[in-house]
Design a protein around this motif. Structure first.
Motif, PDB file in Angstrom:
ATOM      1  N   ALA A   1       0.839  -1.207   0.000  1.00  0.00           N
ATOM      2  CA  ALA A   1       0.000   0.000   0.000  1.00  0.00           C
ATOM      3  C   ALA A   1       0.871   1.254   0.000  1.00  0.00           C
ATOM      4  CB  ALA A   1      -0.923  -0.014   1.210  1.00  0.00           C
ATOM      5  N   GLU A   2       1.890   1.269   0.848  1.00  0.00           N
ATOM      6  CA  GLU A   2       2.787   2.425   0.920  1.00  0.00           C
ATOM      7  C   GLU A   2       3.571   2.597  -0.379  1.00  0.00           C
ATOM      8  OE1 GLU A   2       3.426   2.199   5.785  1.00  0.00           O
ATOM      9  OE2 GLU A   2       4.949   1.391   4.418  1.00  0.00           O
ATOM     10  N   SER A   3       3.968   1.497  -0.999  1.00  0.00           N
ATOM     11  CA  SER A   3       4.686   1.566  -2.281  1.00  0.00           C
ATOM     12  C   SER A   3       3.780   2.107  -3.382  1.00  0.00           C
ATOM     13  CB  SER A   3       5.204   0.174  -2.666  1.00  0.00           C
ATOM     14  OG  SER A   3       6.120  -0.307  -1.715  1.00  0.00           O
ATOM     15  N   LEU A   4       2.523   1.695  -3.370  1.00  0.00           N
ATOM     16  CA  LEU A   4       1.562   2.180  -4.367  1.00  0.00           C
ATOM     17  C   LEU A   4       1.365   3.682  -4.249  1.00  0.00           C
ATOM     18  CD1 LEU A   4      -0.639   1.702  -6.544  1.00  0.00           C
ATOM     19  CD2 LEU A   4      -2.247   1.304  -4.662  1.00  0.00           C
ATOM     20  N   VAL A   5       1.178   4.167  -3.017  1.00  0.00           N
ATOM     21  CA  VAL A   5       0.981   5.595  -2.791  1.00  0.00           C
ATOM     22  C   VAL A   5       2.230   6.375  -3.215  1.00  0.00           C
ATOM     23  CG1 VAL A   5       0.593   7.369  -1.042  1.00  0.00           C
ATOM     24  CG2 VAL A   5      -0.687   5.224  -0.941  1.00  0.00           C
ATOM     25  N   THR A   6       3.401   5.875  -2.856  1.00  0.00           N
ATOM     26  CA  THR A   6       4.655   6.536  -3.228  1.00  0.00           C
ATOM     27  C   THR A   6       4.799   6.616  -4.739  1.00  0.00           C
ATOM     28  OG1 THR A   6       5.733   5.709  -1.224  1.00  0.00           O
ATOM     29  CG2 THR A   6       7.158   6.435  -3.010  1.00  0.00           C
ATOM     30  N   SER A   7       4.521   5.527  -5.427  1.00  0.00           N
ATOM     31  CA  SER A   7       4.715   5.460  -6.879  1.00  0.00           C
ATOM     32  C   SER A   7       3.684   6.279  -7.648  1.00  0.00           C
ATOM     33  CB  SER A   7       4.653   4.000  -7.345  1.00  0.00           C
ATOM     34  OG  SER A   7       5.597   3.218  -6.653  1.00  0.00           O
ATOM     35  N   SER A   8       2.531   6.518  -7.027  1.00  0.00           N
ATOM     36  CA  SER A   8       1.469   7.274  -7.709  1.00  0.00           C
ATOM     37  C   SER A   8       1.531   8.761  -7.409  1.00  0.00           C
ATOM     38  CB  SER A   8       0.097   6.728  -7.278  1.00  0.00           C
ATOM     39  OG  SER A   8       0.001   5.349  -7.538  1.00  0.00           O
ATOM     40  N   GLY A   9       2.495   9.182  -6.599  1.00  0.00           N
ATOM     41  CA  GLY A   9       2.519  10.564  -6.128  1.00  0.00           C
ATOM     42  C   GLY A   9       2.782  11.608  -7.182  1.00  0.00           C
ATOM     43  N   ALA A  10       3.390  11.211  -8.323  1.00  0.00           N
ATOM     44  CA  ALA A  10       3.752  12.209  -9.337  1.00  0.00           C
ATOM     45  C   ALA A  10       2.916  12.111 -10.602  1.00  0.00           C
ATOM     46  CB  ALA A  10       5.242  12.080  -9.687  1.00  0.00           C
TER      47      ALA A  10
ATOM     48  N   ILE B   1      -2.428   1.194 -11.518  1.00  0.00           N
ATOM     49  CA  ILE B   1      -3.597   0.405 -11.139  1.00  0.00           C
ATOM     50  C   ILE B   1      -3.366  -1.067 -11.472  1.00  0.00           C
ATOM     51  CG2 ILE B   1      -6.023  -0.027 -11.685  1.00  0.00           C
ATOM     52  CD1 ILE B   1      -6.313   3.028 -12.053  1.00  0.00           C
ATOM     53  N   GLY B   2      -2.759  -1.310 -12.650  1.00  0.00           N
ATOM     54  CA  GLY B   2      -2.505  -2.683 -13.078  1.00  0.00           C
ATOM     55  C   GLY B   2      -1.555  -3.418 -12.143  1.00  0.00           C
ATOM     56  N   VAL B   3      -0.442  -2.760 -11.785  1.00  0.00           N
ATOM     57  CA  VAL B   3       0.507  -3.387 -10.863  1.00  0.00           C
ATOM     58  C   VAL B   3      -0.126  -3.557  -9.489  1.00  0.00           C
ATOM     59  CG1 VAL B   3       2.769  -3.192  -9.762  1.00  0.00           C
ATOM     60  CG2 VAL B   3       2.484  -2.455 -12.121  1.00  0.00           C
ATOM     61  N   GLY B   4      -0.836  -2.528  -9.043  1.00  0.00           N
ATOM     62  CA  GLY B   4      -1.514  -2.623  -7.752  1.00  0.00           C
ATOM     63  C   GLY B   4      -2.544  -3.734  -7.740  1.00  0.00           C
ATOM     64  N   PHE B   5      -3.246  -3.910  -8.854  1.00  0.00           N
ATOM     65  CA  PHE B   5      -4.236  -4.985  -8.985  1.00  0.00           C
ATOM     66  C   PHE B   5      -3.563  -6.353  -8.868  1.00  0.00           C
ATOM     67  CE2 PHE B   5      -6.595  -8.057 -11.523  1.00  0.00           C
ATOM     68  CZ  PHE B   5      -7.895  -7.872 -11.091  1.00  0.00           C
TER      69      PHE B   5
ATOM     70  N   VAL C   1      12.072   1.029   1.127  1.00  0.00           N
ATOM     71  CA  VAL C   1      11.204   1.827   0.252  1.00  0.00           C
ATOM     72  C   VAL C   1      11.511   1.509  -1.206  1.00  0.00           C
ATOM     73  CG1 VAL C   1      10.640   4.167  -0.511  1.00  0.00           C
ATOM     74  CG2 VAL C   1      10.927   3.697   1.922  1.00  0.00           C
ATOM     75  N   ILE C   2      12.793   1.488  -1.553  1.00  0.00           N
ATOM     76  CA  ILE C   2      13.212   1.226  -2.938  1.00  0.00           C
ATOM     77  C   ILE C   2      12.773  -0.171  -3.380  1.00  0.00           C
ATOM     78  CG2 ILE C   2      15.214   0.907  -4.441  1.00  0.00           C
ATOM     79  CD1 ILE C   2      16.646   3.060  -2.791  1.00  0.00           C
ATOM     80  N   LYS C   3      12.998  -1.165  -2.520  1.00  0.00           N
ATOM     81  CA  LYS C   3      12.630  -2.532  -2.863  1.00  0.00           C
ATOM     82  C   LYS C   3      11.123  -2.656  -3.113  1.00  0.00           C
ATOM     83  CE  LYS C   3      12.741  -7.285  -1.064  1.00  0.00           C
ATOM     84  NZ  LYS C   3      13.111  -8.148   0.088  1.00  0.00           N
ATOM     85  N   GLY C   4      10.320  -2.010  -2.281  1.00  0.00           N
ATOM     86  CA  GLY C   4       8.876  -2.125  -2.408  1.00  0.00           C
ATOM     87  C   GLY C   4       8.308  -1.480  -3.660  1.00  0.00           C
ATOM     88  N   MET C   5       8.921  -0.356  -4.091  1.00  0.00           N
ATOM     89  CA  MET C   5       8.322   0.349  -5.224  1.00  0.00           C
ATOM     90  C   MET C   5       8.922  -0.077  -6.577  1.00  0.00           C
ATOM     91  SD  MET C   5      10.274   2.874  -6.813  1.00  0.00           S
ATOM     92  CE  MET C   5      12.047   2.732  -6.722  1.00  0.00           C
ATOM     93  N   MET C   6       9.888  -1.001  -6.602  1.00  0.00           N
ATOM     94  CA  MET C   6      10.542  -1.382  -7.855  1.00  0.00           C
ATOM     95  C   MET C   6       9.569  -1.911  -8.923  1.00  0.00           C
ATOM     96  SD  MET C   6      13.592  -0.434  -8.063  1.00  0.00           S
ATOM     97  CE  MET C   6      14.007  -1.318  -9.562  1.00  0.00           C
TER      98      MET C   6
END
Length: 617
Positions: free
Chosen positions: A333-342, A385-389, A588-593
């Protein structure tokens, strides 16, 4: 007490900037009564706000900088770096202050009058701003220093160095104020500095970049580099404050702080939770539904705030709770929010798009760029959305309920109408970009304070005041970067770079790959607004020489920089997420890769398939 006064003044200026353009629009548009000097007046009030915002941002230690790594070093090293930073900060700010005084002394500058006032009065707030920063910096360093004598020595060293490198400004002041033309000693010092800077220019640049990684505010890094570049080319440092004034009184640029403040008001009110409820009821009943809701909400808020980090800080906790409450893994969840921030930086009324179009106004129209970035923005959001799904393993989901959808939509009508009003007013030509941004602030204020009653009047002033450092940091970055941008154009660097690439790179596909790699690195190391001002005028002519449409080149540029926020190891959003979620950076880096790799694929798709950016033009 002084802090409260500054906050009330900055909030009052926000009110003026939000109300005045719309009042003038009504008088001149509806009543057909011309108002002499209306544009000049409004834009000079914007400049005044920029100066006050700079002081407030400095007071709160919120000017944008790279993460400082000094805490990893021994205590003696940290103390040494602190004194060096104090000397460099005092030096650069004093040099800028003297440069501004030189321009104020020149009777040929700032001669325009309006409403019984003169533009020189407004420009005078810029040296006041720099002087205030010097005083606050020295006072803070002395109060925190264990050895006050060392602190005063570093301050004196900074002042002395500023005097040595500012001879052209001092000479100008003596001439304009006292008609003293020939001071051999000053000319000798000036010539010595120019000759010295000729030989050591890159040493200075590398030093300032190194200090940036130790925590020196980015606007000081850029201003220092700009000062050195102009000094070695003949001492024409007077361009720096003039360019700062020019960029901060640009009508499109003036929209950036107002959109940022509108987004910040909404993020601090109940609007965030209301948006979440709407999209949760619409999409939460099926697998990945809350992912859709989270991505849409982060996209919307980063569109208005203009800075992705603000969205992560303001809504990261709320969205994580919503996602985990429906069974989503907390780290994901935290990785999704971080990656969608921009993502929102690619949708109107994005400050990044406004900035790019204003910087390259001969090549790209802001209206065309808004349209060209919509499809790439949608694809980027869809990829998240696809990766999060894919990672969604939720067992608990709310049931589909027309009643719940209707209830959430009903409770969110005022908030949902804001983007509708913005699109209708702007794309139909009713309001220009600045007027739309003013409308956004007033609308967000009315919804949050009067309709929702999330804030009383006193609290609303506090919220607006707390948003000032966000916009102040951006504005001072723009002002500092504009000097380097002017130098690049004046030195004909775009042409030189174009000739060099044309000589060695003959395929547009190879050029696009090289541009993507270069911009990802730039996106890591430089904030988006500085990169737009400094780098985009260099790359756009080259892209055009390879037959790449200006709008496509612009979207590729912006997409690269938005992904650059996430690029390891020093993407800005990685540090913000580490702070917001209290997680070590490697985690953080590992989660959002996975999300990062999906964005790289989207980047390649947009780069090599022009249809995505040109279809709506």
């Amino acid at each position: 007490m002084l802090k409260k006064i500054e906050d009330w003044i900055s909030s009052a200026l926000v009110a003026v900037l939000a109300i005045l353009p719309l009042v003038l629009k009504f008088i001149q548009g509806a009543l057909k009564v011309p108002v002499y000097g209306a544009d000049v007046a409004v834009l000079n009030f914007v400049f005044l706000f920029s100066c006050i915002a700079g002081i407030v941002t400095w007071r709160d230690d919120r000017h944008l900088n790279l993460a400082s790594f000094t805490d990893k070093f021994p205590l003696w090293f940290q103390k040494t770096v602190k004194e060096i930073m104090n000397a460099v900060t005092v030096c650069i700010l004093t040099a800028l202050f003297l440069d501004c005084i030189c321009q104020l002394s020149n009777s040929l500058q700032f001669t325009e009058n309006f409403w019984g006032m003169n533009t020189k009065v407004f420009f005078a707030f810029l040296p006041v701003c720099y002087l205030s920063m010097i005083i606050m910096k020295v006072a803070k360093t002395v109060s925190e220093s264990g050895n006050k004598s060392v602190c005063w020595i570093s301050t004196a060293a900074g002042l002395l160095l500023a005097f040595l490198i500012s001879q052209s400004s001092i000479t100008g002041i003596l001439y304009y104020l006292f008609n003293i033309e020939n001071v051999p000693a000053l000319y000798a010092i000036s010539d010595a500095w120019i000759n010295f800077s000729h030989a050591t220019i890159w040493l200075f640049v590398v030093l300032l970049i190194f200090l940036a990684f130790l925590g020196l505010p980015l606007f000081l890094v850029l201003a220092g580099i700009s000062f050195v570049l102009f000094s070695q080319s003949g001492g024409y440092v007077d361009v720096i404050p003039l360019e700062t004034y020019r960029i901060l009184t640009d009508r499109n640029i003036a929209a950036i702080p107002l959109f940022t403040i509108a987004g910040y008001i909404l993020s601090q009110s109940s609007a965030g939770s209301r948006y979440v409820e709407v999209f949760k009821s619409l999409f939460g009943w099926f697998r990945g539904g809350t992912v859709v809701a989270a991505v849409i909400v982060t996209t919307f808020f980063s569109t208005f705030t203009g800075v992705s980090g603000v969205t992560i800080l303001a809504l990261g906790g709320l969205l994580t709770v919503v996602l985990t409450g429906n069974g989503y893994d907390k780290d994901r969840a935290e990785s999704l929010v971080t990656s969608s921030g921009a993502i929102g930086l690619l949708f109107p009324p994005s400050a990044a798009i406004i900035m790019y179009a204003s910087t390259n106004y001969f090549s790209v129209d802001v209206f065309e760029l808004f349209k060209g970035s919509i499809i790439p923005g949608i694809i980027l959001a869809a990829s998240m959305i696809g990766v999060g799904f894919f990672f969604d393993r939720q067992k608990i989901r709310p049931k589909f309920s027309i009643k719940e959808i209707g209830r959430s939509l009903w409770h969110c009508i005022p908030e949902l109408l804001l983007p509708v009003f913005i699109c209708v007013l702007y794309f139909n030509g009713i309001f220009d970009l600045f007027e739309v941004s003013a409308f956004s602030v007033i609308y967000a204020f009315i919804v949050s304070t009067i309709i929702r009653k999330d804030f009383n009047f006193k609290k609303s002033v506090e919220v607006i005041a707390s948003s000032v450092p966000v916009s102040g940091g951006v504005l001072f970055i723009l002002g500092a970067a504009s000097g380097i941008s002017y130098f690049m154009l004046d030195a004909n660097i775009p042409y030189i770079l174009t000739e060099f690439i044309n000589q060695y790179v003959h395929s547009p596909y190879v050029f696009l790959i090289l541009m993507n790699i270069f911009l990802l690195i730039i996106g890591c190391l430089m904030d988006m607004f500085s990169a737009i001002l400094i780098v985009s005028p260099l790359l756009l002519p080259i892209a055009e020489s390879f037959g790449i449409a200006p709008v496509q080149a612009a979207v590729i540029f912006l997409l690269n920089l938005s992904i650059g926020f996430l690029t390891p190891p020093v993407g800005m959003d990685l540090f913000i997420a580490s702070y917001a979620f209290n997680k070590p950076l490697p985690k953080v880096i590992k989660g959002m890769m996975p999300f990062f790799l999906a964005q790289i694929i989207v980047l390649l798709l947009v780069t090599y398939v022009p249809w995505f950016t040109l279809a709506l033009l």
